[in-house]
Scaffold this active site. Structure first.
Site, short mmCIF file in Angstrom:
data_model
loop_
_atom_site.label_atom_id
_atom_site.label_comp_id
_atom_site.label_asym_id
_atom_site.label_seq_id
_atom_site.Cartn_x
_atom_site.Cartn_y
_atom_site.Cartn_z
N GLU A 55 0.84 -1.21 0.00
CA GLU A 55 0.00 0.00 0.00
C GLU A 55 0.88 1.26 0.00
O GLU A 55 0.69 2.17 -0.81
CB GLU A 55 -0.89 -0.02 1.24
CG GLU A 55 -1.77 1.21 1.38
CD GLU A 55 -2.49 1.26 2.72
OE1 GLU A 55 -3.48 1.99 2.81
OE2 GLU A 55 -2.05 0.58 3.66
N HIS A 56 1.81 1.33 0.93
CA HIS A 56 2.78 2.43 1.01
C HIS A 56 4.17 1.87 0.76
O HIS A 56 4.53 0.84 1.35
CB HIS A 56 2.77 3.08 2.39
CG HIS A 56 1.42 3.51 2.87
ND1 HIS A 56 0.66 2.72 3.72
CD2 HIS A 56 0.71 4.64 2.65
CE1 HIS A 56 -0.48 3.35 3.99
NE2 HIS A 56 -0.47 4.51 3.36
#
Length: 435
Positions: free
Chosen positions: A319-320
């Site tokens: 996600e990040h």
């Protein structure tokens, strides 16, 4: 490829999925049947809340008054950053019409969705920024009606700063509901609302599963479950900064993965030594969450080369994704799978999470292989149009008729035949299936 796990996770993103699915299935079925009363019963049972579900303007204004002035100003600044970025995204796409053949015109229209439901988490932490990320983006996309829901807190109303952010961001309706019942209320149009065309916003496993199950009946932004962070680091990275950034995301929840992909063994081992002490130094709520997250979901992977590290990172599809390494342009060009990319030590996921302007509602569970994060585009429909002159029928209709007959779809072919007969009654065209 030589990849070595210095720490490997005991659990995966799919651990406990079966239990979650059963719970969500039962709750959605009950709320679909029982409507407002059932959703209200769930929030009283699970959150101990028996107050108003639809919060009045007066209630929102009272929440604003309860929010510190500095926080109010901070919220407004975040709204400016997120809004400006979303506006640039909107301006990056346009309507057009082009002539594909003489007299044959095809075009693209951009139409905003009518109704959006924005889920704002508010259980363990007050996710003020999430209120801004979803509502402001939907508003700038031109959504007519934006409803939001956020969980009650300690048996009372939702956190006042969340309500303040929703009010400033321009939410048209705010519901004091969380979890599956909140998602269901948005999807089904409960409590006097309009059923959402799309539901956006992050949440825990139950929220994410409810969105997944409802997809098709309503649109969803993406699969956005427990937060993830991956950091790529080489020998130039600062081990303490890397460790702090891993812990910074692990505090989200007990099931939030934190992954380090490293090309330097000494750095990897130093990070492994630093993380436990950094977690122990956190306040109790964050410490409990980060301890479980790092123990069960944390991983440290040692790679021989940067090409191996990039491949491992793309497999995670985090996600990040932070990159603490030299030659940043190489990494930016090479990396393909991530929700949002943070280049260099100077930036951190927390900036994107809270205030820098890019959206923090991002894909998890490897969904970054096929989608990016929330943007104005998620609230827009790209629709196609076409028009043509009668003269253009000369070339288009025979082509359509021949292909339709080759496919065995005679009725399709005859719609083209009819136009040729009407517009050019004295002419002959090749409309037969090739022999």
């Amino acid at each position: 490829m030589s990849v070595q796990y210095l720490k490997q996770a005991a659990k995966t993103a799919t651990s406990n999925d079966n239990d979650v699915q059963r719970t969500v299935t039962d709750m959605l079925a009950a709320i679909r049947s029982g409507g407002d009363d059932c959703a209200r019963d769930y929030t009283q049972k699970l959150d101990g809340y028996s107050g108003d579900i639809v919060l009045s303007t007066a209630a929102l204004q009272a929440a604003v008054a309860e929010t510190p002035k500095q926080t109010q100003e901070d919220i407004k600044q975040i709204i400016t950053h997120v809004g400006d970025f979303a506006r640039e995204q909107r301006n990056s796409i346009k309507e057009f019409e082009t002539e594909l053949a003489p007299g044959l015109f095809a075009g693209q229209c951009i139409v905003s969705m009518q109704s959006a439901g924005c889920y704002v988490p508010g259980g363990r932490y007050a996710h003020i920024a999430s209120a801004v990320m979803s509502v402001v983006t939907a508003k700038i996309a031109g959504v007519t009606e934006v409803s939001a829901c956020t969980p009650p807190r300690n048996g009372g109303a939702p956190h006042p700063a969340i309500l303040c952010a929703l009010h400033f961001a321009g939410a048209d309706r705010v519901l004091a509901l969380g979890g599956v019942q909140g998602v269901a209320a948005l999807a089904f149009g409960l409590f006097g609302g309009k059923p959402a065309d799309i539901i956006a916003g992050p949440g825990n496993r139950f929220v994410a599963e409810a969105k997944r199950m409802l997809f098709g009946e309503v649109g969803i932004d993406m699969f956005a479950g427990p937060t993830e962070v991956a950091i790529i680091a080489d020998e130039t990275a600062d081990a303490r900064i890397v460790a702090i950034d891993l812990v910074g995301q692990a505090e989200h929840g007990f099931d939030s993965p934190a992954w380090l992909v490293c090309t330097d063994a000494a750095l990897a081992k130093e990070v492994l030594q630093l993380v436990p002490a950094l977690i122990d130094d956190l306040p109790d709520t964050a410490k409990q969450a980060a301890t479980a997250a790092w123990r069960d979901y944390g991983e440290v992977v040692l790679c021989d080369t940067r090409e191996e590290a990039a491949s491992v990172s793309d497999e995670y599809a985090a996600e990040h994704l932070e990159v603490h390494a030299k030659e940043l342009p190489w990494w930016q060009q090479r990396l393909k799978n991530y929700g949002s990319l943070f280049m260099g030590e100077e930036t951190t996921v927390a900036y994107g999470d809270k205030c820098s302007g890019t959206n923090h509602i991002l894909p998890t569970k490897k969904a970054a292989r096929y989608t990016g994060g929330l943007s104005v585009h998620k609230f827009l429909k790209i629709l196609t149009t076409q028009r043509m002159t009668r003269e253009a029928t000369r070339s288009t209709a025979p082509l359509c008729a021949r292909i339709s007959r080759m496919e065995g779809m005679e009725a399709h072919a005859r719609t083209a035949d009819a136009r040729l007969e009407k517009y050019f009654p004295n002419e002959t065209f090749n409309t037969s299936m090739p022999s």
